[in-house]
Design a protein around this motif. Structure first.
Motif, short mmCIF file in Angstrom:
data_model
loop_
_atom_site.label_atom_id
_atom_site.label_comp_id
_atom_site.label_asym_id
_atom_site.label_seq_id
_atom_site.Cartn_x
_atom_site.Cartn_y
_atom_site.Cartn_z
N ILE A 14 0.83 -1.21 0.00
CA ILE A 14 0.00 0.00 0.00
C ILE A 14 0.87 1.26 0.00
CG2 ILE A 14 -1.69 1.33 1.33
CD1 ILE A 14 -2.93 -1.39 2.15
N PRO A 15 1.93 1.35 0.83
CA PRO A 15 2.77 2.56 0.78
C PRO A 15 3.41 2.79 -0.59
CG PRO A 15 3.19 1.36 2.80
CD PRO A 15 2.32 0.49 1.96
N ASN A 16 3.86 1.71 -1.23
CA ASN A 16 4.48 1.86 -2.56
C ASN A 16 3.46 2.31 -3.60
OD1 ASN A 16 6.87 1.08 -1.44
ND2 ASN A 16 6.95 -0.93 -2.42
N ILE A 17 2.25 1.79 -3.51
CA ILE A 17 1.19 2.21 -4.44
C ILE A 17 0.87 3.69 -4.23
CG2 ILE A 17 -1.26 1.91 -5.03
CD1 ILE A 17 -0.80 -1.14 -4.43
N LEU A 18 0.82 4.12 -2.97
CA LEU A 18 0.57 5.54 -2.70
C LEU A 18 1.70 6.41 -3.26
CD1 LEU A 18 -0.78 5.44 0.98
CD2 LEU A 18 -2.06 5.99 -1.10
N SER A 19 2.94 5.95 -3.13
CA SER A 19 4.07 6.70 -3.67
C SER A 19 4.02 6.76 -5.19
CB SER A 19 5.40 6.08 -3.23
OG SER A 19 5.60 6.27 -1.85
N LEU A 20 3.63 5.65 -5.83
CA LEU A 20 3.50 5.64 -7.30
C LEU A 20 2.39 6.59 -7.75
CD1 LEU A 20 3.99 1.83 -8.00
CD2 LEU A 20 5.50 3.68 -8.75
N ALA A 24 2.66 9.80 -10.18
CA ALA A 24 1.78 9.97 -11.35
C ALA A 24 1.05 11.31 -11.30
CB ALA A 24 0.77 8.83 -11.42
N GLY A 25 0.89 11.89 -10.11
CA GLY A 25 0.21 13.17 -9.99
C GLY A 25 1.06 14.37 -10.39
N VAL A 48 -3.26 16.65 -1.64
CA VAL A 48 -3.45 15.19 -1.63
C VAL A 48 -2.09 14.50 -1.61
CG1 VAL A 48 -4.27 13.22 -2.99
CG2 VAL A 48 -5.74 15.22 -2.68
N SER A 49 -1.14 15.03 -2.37
CA SER A 49 0.21 14.48 -2.38
C SER A 49 0.84 14.56 -0.99
CB SER A 49 1.09 15.23 -3.38
OG SER A 49 2.43 14.90 -3.19
N ALA A 50 0.69 15.70 -0.32
CA ALA A 50 1.24 15.86 1.02
C ALA A 50 0.59 14.88 2.00
CB ALA A 50 1.05 17.30 1.49
N PHE A 51 -0.72 14.69 1.87
CA PHE A 51 -1.42 13.75 2.75
C PHE A 51 -0.94 12.31 2.51
CE2 PHE A 51 -4.83 10.69 3.47
CZ PHE A 51 -4.99 10.85 4.84
#
Length: 196
Positions: A14-20, A24-25, A48-51
């Motif tokens: 999950i952390p890696n998916i959030l980083s990806l 992408a953003g 959203v990126s910061a969160f």
């Protein structure tokens, strides 16, 4: 409870998916900022990126999902957002060029020190608390600055907060960079004795 975290080789956490997703953003954020100049939406993407930056670290530690890939992706996403934001802000005349130059020189110095460290056979040092605090301040200050630009009705509150976060963030960013370079210099100076 202070045992070092065991790094996993897993990719799909999950952390890696959030980083990806954060990575992408970046193009979306730049397009919003430089294309239609939709500052409010760009601020939302940045917020959203910061969160998710906070969330991926929290999830990784809480559920034992720290990984080697995550250790690369998380700071890479942070640096990419900071760099792209600063460059876009200069192009839009939101911040002065010398401010950006100062932070870029810091990153260049740390990058060269990191290459020297790797040349001596060491891996990158872990991000210290100062660096995390600097990133936090910058990634919260930038959306507030965009919010002040997008909605003048909120500028009286958001602009002073934005400047406070950005000034503190920049100061901590420079101090963290100097601390990082100093640590690397100490490691490299002691390398021959350690190798012997």
């Amino acid at each position: 409870m202070n045992e070092p975290a065991v790094l996993s080789e897993r990719v799909w956490t999950i952390p890696n998916i959030l980083s990806l997703l954060r990575l992408a953003g970046v193009p979306l954020f730049l397009w919003l900022l430089l294309g239609p100049q939709a500052d409010l939406w760009a601020a939302v993407v940045l917020a959203v990126s910061a969160f998710t930056d906070w969330a991926d670290g929290k999830i990784a530690r809480r559920y034992g999902q720290t990984s080697r890939l995550g250790q690369l992706l998380d700071p890479a996403a942070d640096r990419l957002y900071i760099l792209s934001t600063l460059l876009a802000f200069v192009l839009r005349d939101i911040v002065p060029w010398w401010f950006v130059a100062l932070l870029l020189i810091r990153d260049l110095a740390v990058g060269i020190a990191l290459l020297v460290l790797r040349r001596h056979g060491y891996e990158a040092l872990q991000v210290n608390y100062l660096g995390k605090a600097a990133t936090f301040c910058l990634l919260y200050g930038f959306p507030l600055l965009l919010l002040a630009k997008a909605a003048e009705s909120t500028a009286a509150v958001s602009l002073p907060l934005a400047y406070a976060f950005i000034i503190w963030g920049a100061a901590l960013y420079l101090i963290a960079g100097a601390h990082y370079v100093r640590q690397i210099a100490q490691i490299v100076r002691s390398a021959p004795a350690t190798a012997a």
